[in-house]
Design a protein around this motif. Structure first.
Motif, short mmCIF file in Angstrom:
data_model
loop_
_atom_site.label_atom_id
_atom_site.label_comp_id
_atom_site.label_asym_id
_atom_site.label_seq_id
_atom_site.Cartn_x
_atom_site.Cartn_y
_atom_site.Cartn_z
N MET A 1 0.85 -1.18 0.00
CA MET A 1 0.00 0.00 0.00
C MET A 1 0.90 1.25 0.00
O MET A 1 1.80 1.37 0.82
N GLU A 2 0.64 2.14 -0.92
CA GLU A 2 1.42 3.36 -1.03
C GLU A 2 1.25 4.23 0.22
O GLU A 2 0.16 4.34 0.77
N ASN A 3 2.35 4.84 0.67
CA ASN A 3 2.31 5.67 1.87
C ASN A 3 2.20 7.14 1.48
O ASN A 3 3.19 7.88 1.47
N ILE A 4 0.99 7.56 1.16
CA ILE A 4 0.72 8.95 0.76
C ILE A 4 0.96 9.89 1.94
O ILE A 4 1.43 11.01 1.76
N LYS A 5 0.64 9.43 3.16
CA LYS A 5 0.82 10.28 4.35
C LYS A 5 2.27 10.71 4.49
O LYS A 5 2.55 11.87 4.79
N LEU A 6 3.18 9.78 4.29
CA LEU A 6 4.61 10.10 4.39
C LEU A 6 5.02 11.08 3.31
O LEU A 6 5.70 12.08 3.57
N LYS A 7 4.59 10.83 2.09
CA LYS A 7 4.96 11.70 0.97
C LYS A 7 4.44 13.12 1.20
O LYS A 7 5.17 14.09 1.00
N ILE A 8 3.20 13.25 1.64
CA ILE A 8 2.62 14.58 1.90
C ILE A 8 3.37 15.29 3.01
O ILE A 8 3.71 16.47 2.89
N ALA A 9 3.66 14.57 4.10
CA ALA A 9 4.38 15.17 5.23
C ALA A 9 5.77 15.63 4.79
O ALA A 9 6.24 16.70 5.19
N ARG A 10 6.42 14.84 3.96
CA ARG A 10 7.75 15.20 3.46
C ARG A 10 7.69 16.47 2.62
O ARG A 10 8.47 17.41 2.79
N LEU A 33 11.10 3.74 -1.77
CA LEU A 33 10.44 2.44 -1.62
C LEU A 33 9.42 2.46 -0.49
O LEU A 33 8.35 1.85 -0.60
N ILE A 34 9.73 3.15 0.60
CA ILE A 34 8.77 3.27 1.70
C ILE A 34 7.52 3.99 1.21
O ILE A 34 6.40 3.57 1.48
N GLU A 35 7.71 5.09 0.48
CA GLU A 35 6.57 5.85 -0.03
C GLU A 35 5.74 5.02 -1.01
O GLU A 35 4.52 5.17 -1.06
N LYS A 36 6.37 4.16 -1.77
CA LYS A 36 5.65 3.31 -2.73
C LYS A 36 5.02 2.09 -2.06
O LYS A 36 4.30 1.34 -2.70
N GLY A 37 5.34 1.88 -0.78
CA GLY A 37 4.80 0.73 -0.07
C GLY A 37 5.50 -0.57 -0.41
O GLY A 37 4.96 -1.65 -0.21
N LYS A 38 6.73 -0.48 -0.90
CA LYS A 38 7.47 -1.67 -1.31
C LYS A 38 8.58 -2.03 -0.33
O LYS A 38 9.37 -2.93 -0.61
N TYR A 39 8.65 -1.33 0.79
CA TYR A 39 9.67 -1.61 1.80
C TYR A 39 9.10 -1.29 3.17
O TYR A 39 8.52 -0.22 3.37
N ASN A 40 9.26 -2.23 4.09
CA ASN A 40 8.81 -2.03 5.47
C ASN A 40 10.02 -1.62 6.31
O ASN A 40 10.88 -2.46 6.58
N LEU A 57 4.20 8.49 14.89
CA LEU A 57 4.19 7.25 14.11
C LEU A 57 2.80 7.00 13.54
O LEU A 57 2.65 6.58 12.39
N ASN A 58 1.77 7.26 14.35
CA ASN A 58 0.39 7.08 13.88
C ASN A 58 0.09 7.98 12.69
O ASN A 58 -0.60 7.57 11.75
N ASP A 59 0.57 9.23 12.74
CA ASP A 59 0.33 10.16 11.64
C ASP A 59 0.83 9.60 10.31
O ASP A 59 0.19 9.79 9.27
N LEU A 60 1.96 8.93 10.35
CA LEU A 60 2.62 8.50 9.11
C LEU A 60 2.40 7.04 8.73
O LEU A 60 2.39 6.72 7.55
N PHE A 61 2.22 6.18 9.72
CA PHE A 61 2.26 4.75 9.42
C PHE A 61 1.04 3.96 9.83
O PHE A 61 0.99 2.76 9.64
N TRP A 62 0.02 4.59 10.40
CA TRP A 62 -1.16 3.85 10.83
C TRP A 62 -2.24 3.94 9.76
O TRP A 62 -2.53 5.02 9.25
N TYR A 63 -2.83 2.79 9.43
CA TYR A 63 -3.89 2.76 8.44
C TYR A 63 -5.12 2.14 9.07
O TYR A 63 -5.03 1.10 9.72
#
Length: 67
Positions: A1-10, A33-40, A57-63
């Motif tokens: 799953m793509e991490n849009i929250k991280l990309k927006i925050a960045r 890779l983290i932003e694309k959801g291809k790396y944990n 952590l919740n802001d960026l990584f909780w779904y």
């Protein structure tokens, strides 16, 4: 799953992927890779990213399931 929250925050912080990588001791490829959801990332890396972006952590990584 793509991490849009991280990309927006960045982007809101005005950082490129390379800028964020430099701040947290990772590579630009890892951030991409983290932003694309291809790396944990490790918990330690998640914490460094959250602290650098002034987020929790919740802001960026909780779904939440949207059921």
């Amino acid at each position: 799953m793509e991490n849009i929250k991280l990309k927006i925050a960045r982007i809101e912080k005005g950082y490129s992927q390379q800028d964020l990588a430099d701040h947290v001791g990772a590579t630009r490829q890892t951030i991409g890779l983290i932003e694309k959801g291809k790396y944990n990332p490790s918990l330690n890396l998640c914490i460094r990213i959250a602290q650098t972006l002034d987020k929790t952590l919740n802001d960026l990584f909780w779904y939440e399931d949207k059921e």
